[in-house]
Design an enzyme around this catalytic site. Structure first.
Site, short mmCIF file in Angstrom:
data_model
loop_
_atom_site.label_atom_id
_atom_site.label_comp_id
_atom_site.label_asym_id
_atom_site.label_seq_id
_atom_site.Cartn_x
_atom_site.Cartn_y
_atom_site.Cartn_z
N ASP A 1 -10.61 -5.06 -0.77
CA ASP A 1 -9.47 -4.56 0.02
C ASP A 1 -9.96 -3.74 1.21
O ASP A 1 -10.52 -2.67 1.04
CB ASP A 1 -8.59 -3.69 -0.90
CG ASP A 1 -7.34 -3.21 -0.20
OD1 ASP A 1 -6.46 -2.67 -0.87
OD2 ASP A 1 -7.24 -3.39 1.04
N ASP B 1 0.84 -1.21 0.00
CA ASP B 1 0.00 0.00 0.00
C ASP B 1 0.87 1.25 0.00
O ASP B 1 1.51 1.56 1.00
CB ASP B 1 -0.89 0.01 1.24
CG ASP B 1 -1.97 -1.06 1.16
OD1 ASP B 1 -2.16 -1.79 2.14
OD2 ASP B 1 -2.61 -1.16 0.10
C1 DX5 Z 1 -6.16 0.61 3.43
C2 DX5 Z 1 -5.34 -0.40 2.68
C3 DX5 Z 1 -5.75 -1.82 2.99
C4 DX5 Z 1 -5.34 -2.23 4.31
C5 DX5 Z 1 -5.92 -3.56 4.63
O1 DX5 Z 1 -5.98 1.87 2.82
O2 DX5 Z 1 -5.51 -0.23 1.31
O3 DX5 Z 1 -5.10 -2.71 2.10
O4 DX5 Z 1 -3.93 -2.36 4.33
O5 DX5 Z 1 -5.65 -3.73 5.96
P1 DX5 Z 1 -6.73 -4.44 6.88
O6 DX5 Z 1 -6.86 -5.84 6.30
O7 DX5 Z 1 -6.12 -4.41 8.23
O8 DX5 Z 1 -7.98 -3.64 6.74
#
Ligand code: DX5
Length: 237
Positions: free
Chosen positions: A193, A53
């Site tokens: 996501d 990310d």
């Molecule tokens: C948020 C990110 C997500 C996040 C997912 O902006 O794009 O990919 O890292 O993390 P979790 O699974 O903890 O929501």
């Protein structure tokens, strides 16, 4: 390429995942001091690919990774690396992340007015192009690109932070996208996501997602990465 050959030979890719929902751990939640070991464990125990990310402090408040982390991960992993560009100006970032070895580049529809050019640039470099849409962005805004892209990421949290709760209403977009895929015989993968956990991953799969990004469900201090991946896969049965 060697990476592709090794992927074919990769015993770690869970047979279950090849047919069901593929899990992409997001390193946003990982301990940077343990990143190499954690990513190798994720690969060993069935991760489909690693999601990086990238945040620029403008499109979203935080700042995270640069292209150098992708280059180092590319040097140790056989599985793919998806770079999720949560940045105000994705076109300025493509070349450096492509050169670093990103296999999939996902940019936000909310940040670009030159969508076709971005898709063409990524695919002309023989990489996969993905578009991400925020929770409050409707799929009508990307419908005309669906025949050209390799992936569509439905954000199920407001981008910018890990550890948030999945917005269940966003899964309706996944169902709609699946209908569009079937009606038009399109082949793009649907990725979800944000907020994916053991108690909602079956909902994500049943809605028709092909790939689920998971950060805190995988990289947390309570359990090992092997256990966390297995927990998510078991929740899909
Ligand atoms: C948020 C990110 C997500 C996040 C997912 O902006 O794009 O990919 O890292 O993390 P979790 O699974 O903890 O929501």
């Amino acid at each position: 390429r060697l990476k592709k050959v090794l992927q074919i030979l990769n015993p770690g890719l869970n047979q279950l995942q090849q047919n069901m929902l593929k899990i992409a751990p997001s390193i946003l939640a990982a301990n940077p001091l343990k990143l190499q070991r954690d990513c190798l464990d994720a690969q060993k125990y069935g991760a489909y690919r690693i999601s990086v990310d990238v945040m620029d402090g403008h499109f979203v408040p935080d700042i995270t990774f640069g292209h150098n982390i992708v280059a180092y991960l590319n040097g140790i992993l056989n599985i793919d690396i998806e770079v999720h560009l949560m940045v105000e100006n994705p076109s300025s970032q493509l070349e450096s992340f492509l050169n670093a070895g990103a296999d999939v580049l996902t940019f936000h529809i909310e940040t670009s007015s030159e969508v076709n050019q971005l898709i063409d640039y990524i695919q002309s470099n023989e990489k996969k192009a993905g578009i991400a849409i925020n929770p409050d962005t409707n799929i009508e805004s990307v419908e005309k690109y669906l025949e050209h892209i390799d992936e569509l990421t439905v954000m199920t949290v407001v981008p910018g932070k890990g550890g948030q709760s999945l917005i269940v209403d966003c899964l309706e977009k996944v169902r709609q996208l699946n209908k569009i895929k079937k009606m038009n015989n399109l082949e793009f993968d649907i990725q979800v996501d944000g907020g994916v956990k053991k108690d909602n991953i079956k909902l994500v799969y049943d809605a028709g997602a092909d790939i689920a990004v998971a950060g805190t469900a995988i990289f947390n201090t309570e359990n090992s990465i092997q256990n966390n991946l297995q927990t998510l896969m078991d929740a899909l049965r």
